[in-house]
Design a protein around this motif. Structure first.
Motif, PDB file in Angstrom:
ATOM      1  N   ALA A 168       0.835  -1.357  -0.034  1.00  0.00           N
ATOM      2  CA  ALA A 168      -0.047   0.251   0.102  1.00  0.00           C
ATOM      3  C   ALA A 168       0.905   1.204  -0.146  1.00  0.00           C
ATOM      4  N   SER A 169       2.206   1.199   0.482  1.00  0.00           N
ATOM      5  CA  SER A 169       2.986   2.312   0.244  1.00  0.00           C
ATOM      6  C   SER A 169       3.727   2.307  -0.948  1.00  0.00           C
ATOM      7  N   GLY A 170       3.439   1.753  -1.836  1.00  0.00           N
ATOM      8  CA  GLY A 170       4.230   1.785  -3.082  1.00  0.00           C
ATOM      9  C   GLY A 170       5.327   0.975  -3.339  1.00  0.00           C
ATOM     10  N   SER A 171       5.990   0.886  -4.412  1.00  0.00           N
ATOM     11  CA  SER A 171       7.124  -0.086  -4.806  1.00  0.00           C
ATOM     12  C   SER A 171       8.439   0.575  -4.001  1.00  0.00           C
ATOM     13  N   ILE A 172       9.430  -0.404  -3.881  1.00  0.00           N
ATOM     14  CA  ILE A 172      10.822  -0.060  -3.136  1.00  0.00           C
ATOM     15  C   ILE A 172      11.378   0.645  -4.266  1.00  0.00           C
ATOM     16  N   GLN A 173      11.958   1.836  -4.038  1.00  0.00           N
ATOM     17  CA  GLN A 173      12.730   2.491  -4.944  1.00  0.00           C
ATOM     18  C   GLN A 173      14.256   2.919  -4.837  1.00  0.00           C
ATOM     19  N   HIS A 174      14.627   2.776  -3.576  1.00  0.00           N
ATOM     20  CA  HIS A 174      15.957   2.752  -3.006  1.00  0.00           C
ATOM     21  C   HIS A 174      16.081   1.928  -1.788  1.00  0.00           C
ATOM     22  N   LEU A 175      17.384   1.586  -1.708  1.00  0.00           N
ATOM     23  CA  LEU A 175      17.929   1.057  -0.413  1.00  0.00           C
ATOM     24  C   LEU A 175      19.209   1.605  -0.095  1.00  0.00           C
ATOM     25  N   HIS A 176      19.342   1.809   1.461  1.00  0.00           N
ATOM     26  CA  HIS A 176      20.462   2.441   1.803  1.00  0.00           C
ATOM     27  C   HIS A 176      20.814   1.556   3.066  1.00  0.00           C
ATOM     28  N   ALA A 177      22.132   1.219   3.067  1.00  0.00           N
ATOM     29  CA  ALA A 177      22.569   0.466   4.395  1.00  0.00           C
ATOM     30  C   ALA A 177      23.511   1.478   5.360  1.00  0.00           C
ATOM     31  N   GLU A 178      23.218   1.517   6.396  1.00  0.00           N
ATOM     32  CA  GLU A 178      24.049   1.983   7.395  1.00  0.00           C
ATOM     33  C   GLU A 178      23.927   1.477   8.938  1.00  0.00           C
ATOM     34  N   ASP A 179      25.123   1.286   9.423  1.00  0.00           N
ATOM     35  CA  ASP A 179      25.535   0.758  11.024  1.00  0.00           C
ATOM     36  C   ASP A 179      24.371  -0.045  11.162  1.00  0.00           C
ATOM     37  N   GLY A 180      24.551  -1.159  10.518  1.00  0.00           N
ATOM     38  CA  GLY A 180      23.890  -2.469  10.641  1.00  0.00           C
ATOM     39  C   GLY A 180      22.468  -2.496  10.511  1.00  0.00           C
ATOM     40  N   ASN A 181      21.771  -1.361   9.831  1.00  0.00           N
ATOM     41  CA  ASN A 181      20.444  -1.427   9.395  1.00  0.00           C
ATOM     42  C   ASN A 181      20.309  -1.021   8.045  1.00  0.00           C
ATOM     43  N   LEU A 182      19.127  -1.288   7.574  1.00  0.00           N
ATOM     44  CA  LEU A 182      18.937  -0.866   6.208  1.00  0.00           C
ATOM     45  C   LEU A 182      17.642  -0.188   6.057  1.00  0.00           C
ATOM     46  N   ASN A 183      17.723   1.058   5.245  1.00  0.00           N
ATOM     47  CA  ASN A 183      16.730   1.895   5.145  1.00  0.00           C
ATOM     48  C   ASN A 183      16.099   1.782   3.627  1.00  0.00           C
ATOM     49  N   VAL A 184      14.898   1.438   3.781  1.00  0.00           N
ATOM     50  CA  VAL A 184      13.848   1.122   2.752  1.00  0.00           C
ATOM     51  C   VAL A 184      12.927   2.216   2.194  1.00  0.00           C
ATOM     52  N   PHE A 185      13.434   2.860   0.952  1.00  0.00           N
ATOM     53  CA  PHE A 185      12.668   4.048   0.603  1.00  0.00           C
ATOM     54  C   PHE A 185      11.470   3.715  -0.338  1.00  0.00           C
ATOM     55  N   GLN A 186      10.234   3.562   0.007  1.00  0.00           N
ATOM     56  CA  GLN A 186       9.240   3.390  -1.003  1.00  0.00           C
ATOM     57  C   GLN A 186       8.555   4.595  -1.608  1.00  0.00           C
ATOM     58  N   GLN A 187       7.579   4.504  -2.282  1.00  0.00           N
ATOM     59  CA  GLN A 187       7.024   5.608  -2.986  1.00  0.00           C
ATOM     60  C   GLN A 187       6.310   6.582  -1.891  1.00  0.00           C
ATOM     61  N   HIS A 188       5.695   5.909  -0.974  1.00  0.00           N
ATOM     62  CA  HIS A 188       4.908   6.802  -0.045  1.00  0.00           C
ATOM     63  C   HIS A 188       5.506   6.490   1.242  1.00  0.00           C
ATOM     64  N   ARG A 189       6.637   5.748   1.758  1.00  0.00           N
ATOM     65  CA  ARG A 189       6.837   5.368   3.060  1.00  0.00           C
ATOM     66  C   ARG A 189       8.251   5.181   3.194  1.00  0.00           C
ATOM     67  N   VAL A 190       9.152   5.644   4.272  1.00  0.00           N
ATOM     68  CA  VAL A 190      10.418   5.126   4.466  1.00  0.00           C
ATOM     69  C   VAL A 190      10.425   4.113   5.819  1.00  0.00           C
ATOM     70  N   SER A 191      11.243   3.134   5.590  1.00  0.00           N
ATOM     71  CA  SER A 191      11.383   2.063   6.961  1.00  0.00           C
ATOM     72  C   SER A 191      12.800   1.952   7.063  1.00  0.00           C
ATOM     73  N   ARG A 192      12.901   1.284   8.076  1.00  0.00           N
ATOM     74  CA  ARG A 192      14.223   0.682   8.485  1.00  0.00           C
ATOM     75  C   ARG A 192      14.144  -0.784   9.087  1.00  0.00           C
ATOM     76  N   ALA A 193      15.132  -1.530   8.479  1.00  0.00           N
ATOM     77  CA  ALA A 193      15.084  -3.047   9.002  1.00  0.00           C
ATOM     78  C   ALA A 193      16.450  -3.219   9.275  1.00  0.00           C
ATOM     79  N   LEU A 194      16.535  -4.205  10.323  1.00  0.00           N
ATOM     80  CA  LEU A 194      17.401  -4.882  11.061  1.00  0.00           C
ATOM     81  C   LEU A 194      18.357  -5.691  10.077  1.00  0.00           C
TER      82      LEU A 194
END
Length: 464
Positions: free
Chosen positions: A98-124
């Motif tokens: 519902a937050s759209g497709s994944i457009q970009h991934l950025h890794a930092e300090d053991g976490n992964l930032n997931v950039f979607q069209q309408h949402r930004v999340s972080r993953a371990l």
């Protein structure tokens, strides 16, 4: 007599194969019992389950909201399983579609930032989150590569412009075109930095990246983002044929133009605001060894070079102008007449535009037309009057300050000084009237290496 009887069970295997020099045909036969050790009612062997099966419905499936990872790569042990994607293992991780497709991934300090069209999340990464009975979060290591995914607070995404992403340290920057905002992601979470005096600007210009063009052509707008470590700025360039504002010269003309198709500007962390527009048009940029580089197609440019040309980017034929746009608004709620313009700085600056909003003055054909003043050339420019005597029309120098009168021009007439200027009966009318004054100060040397120039202050004289 002998009789063959077929039975429904067996208790032995007859194996054919191998070579035996003791036989006439050189082929050996082997007979093995099916019961282990030949025990009565002992365990028997069979063919067993097949290890591999064929998937007849295999095909491509696109999951724009999911991630997949391969086997490990270890350069020290020479293990390279990056081409292995075993479906027997849990190697995919998905986010809310519902937050759209994944457009970009950025890794930092053991976490992964997931950039979607309408949402930004972080993953371990290489760990997961567990919770105690009191609801406290803990992290634990395990075999799972991508752990729990938690969205950042705030309904912002990167739209379909992953090229706008840039980062420095713990700060990440990107553009949310659909919400007309420029966003900074830091340890404080998501924050729109377009709110610092530029809300209306980005709302209007980001909208232009997708609106249909009058020509009917299909053109995708781009927002290129990069970080200038030299000056600590996030630089973005909005590019599409219907975007204006990036003043520069063309390769075919040395005159100052307002070239359609781009506008480049920078956000400074030190000032916490948008500090400048730029005349270069980059498609990629990066910082390295405390230097800032940008590309335009295959042309590379090093900014701030000590021996480089001023305002000449990507091997352009002519130099671009330096320009500053100002709004003068003394006594903002009162109608006033702006009489003069004065500046402190280097020799060579000129007034390229001066406009005040219309106050229904006689001779103007519509209410939205603005009163304009004649352009003011740089210091030392003269014209020849009707009597053949030279008249100085540029800025004049007095006590280390340059000054000039604002002379109202005929509505819709040329704003340039020319031979007909002195014959104009309205050229003696000093000042333009309105609530505020918009001005463009320009310095331009079309050819040569140019030089460093400065503009310290601009002021004017008004009459209420």
């Amino acid at each position: 007599m002998a009789k063959e009887i077929e039975i429904s069970y067996y208790n032995a295997f007859v194996l054919y194969g191998g070579y035996d020099i003791g036989t006439t045909d050189g082929v050996s036969w082997h007979v093995e019992e099916s019961r282990i050790k030949g025990d009565f009612n002992g365990k028997s062997t069979d063919y067993g389950a097949r290890a591999y099966t064929t998937d007849n419905e295999y095909g491509i499936r696109r999951r724009p909201n999911a991630m997949i990872y391969s086997g490990i790569y270890n350069s020290k042990t020479k293990v390279n399983n990056t081409n292995q994607f075993s479906i027997a293992e849990s190697i995919t991780r998905s986010v809310d579609i519902a937050s759209g497709s994944i457009q970009h991934l950025h890794a930092e300090d053991g976490n992964l930032n997931v950039f979607q069209q309408h949402r930004v999340s972080r993953a371990l990464i290489d760990k997961d989150a567990i919770y105690t009975a009191e609801g406290l979060g803990l992290t634990t290591t395990g075999v799972q590569v991508i752990g729990q995914i938690v969205p950042y607070a705030g309904k912002y995404g990167i739209s379909d412009n992953p090229e706008s992403f840039a980062y420095f340290g713990t700060r990440k920057y990107f553009v949310d075109r659909q919400r007309g905002s420029v966003i900074r992601l830091s340890q404080n979470g998501l924050e729109p930095i377009s709110k610092y005096g530029m809300n209306d600007f980005f709302r209007e210009n980001l909208k232009k990246l997708k609106v249909p063009l009058s020509s009917g052509e299909t053109e995708k707008g781009k927002v290129y983002g990069m970080y200038d470590e030299r000056h600590g700025e996030y630089v973005i360039s909005l590019q599409r044929s219907n975007i204006t504002g990036g003043k520069k010269t063309t390769n075919n003309s040395s005159a100052t133009t307002s070239e359609n198709g781009f506008i480049t500007l920078g956000f400074s962390e030190d000032s916490n605001g948008w500090v400048s527009f730029y005349s270069y048009k980059p498609t990629f940029g990066f910082s390295m060894m405390n230097e800032f580089y940008t590309f335009n197609t295959d042309q590379l440019y090093l900014h701030y070079a000590e021996n480089g040309k001023y305002n000449n980017f990507y091997n352009s034929t002519y130099n671009d102008p330096s320009y500053v746009s100002l709004i003068m608004s003394d006594a903002a709620s009162s109608t006033k007449t702006f009489m003069t313009v004065n500046y402190e700085g280097s020799t060579g600056w000129r007034l390229d535009r001066a406009q005040a909003e219309n106050v229904n003055k006689l001779g103007y054909t519509n209410e939205i037309q603005k009163e304009e003043a004649y352009k003011i050339p740089e210091n030392g420019v003269t014209i020849i009057g009707a009597d053949g005597i030279g008249i100085e029309v540029g800025f004049r120098l007095k006590e280390s300050k340059y000054y000039a009168d604002l002379k109202q021009k005929v509505p819709y007439d040329s704003t340039d000084y020319n031979a007909n200027f002195n014959n104009n009966t309205l050229n003696t009318t000093l000042g333009i009237k309105g609530y505020h004054l918009e001005m463009d100060m320009v310095y331009h040397e079309p050819t040569g290496n140019g030089k460093k120039v400065e503009l310290f202050a601009v002021s004017n004289e008004i009459k209420l």
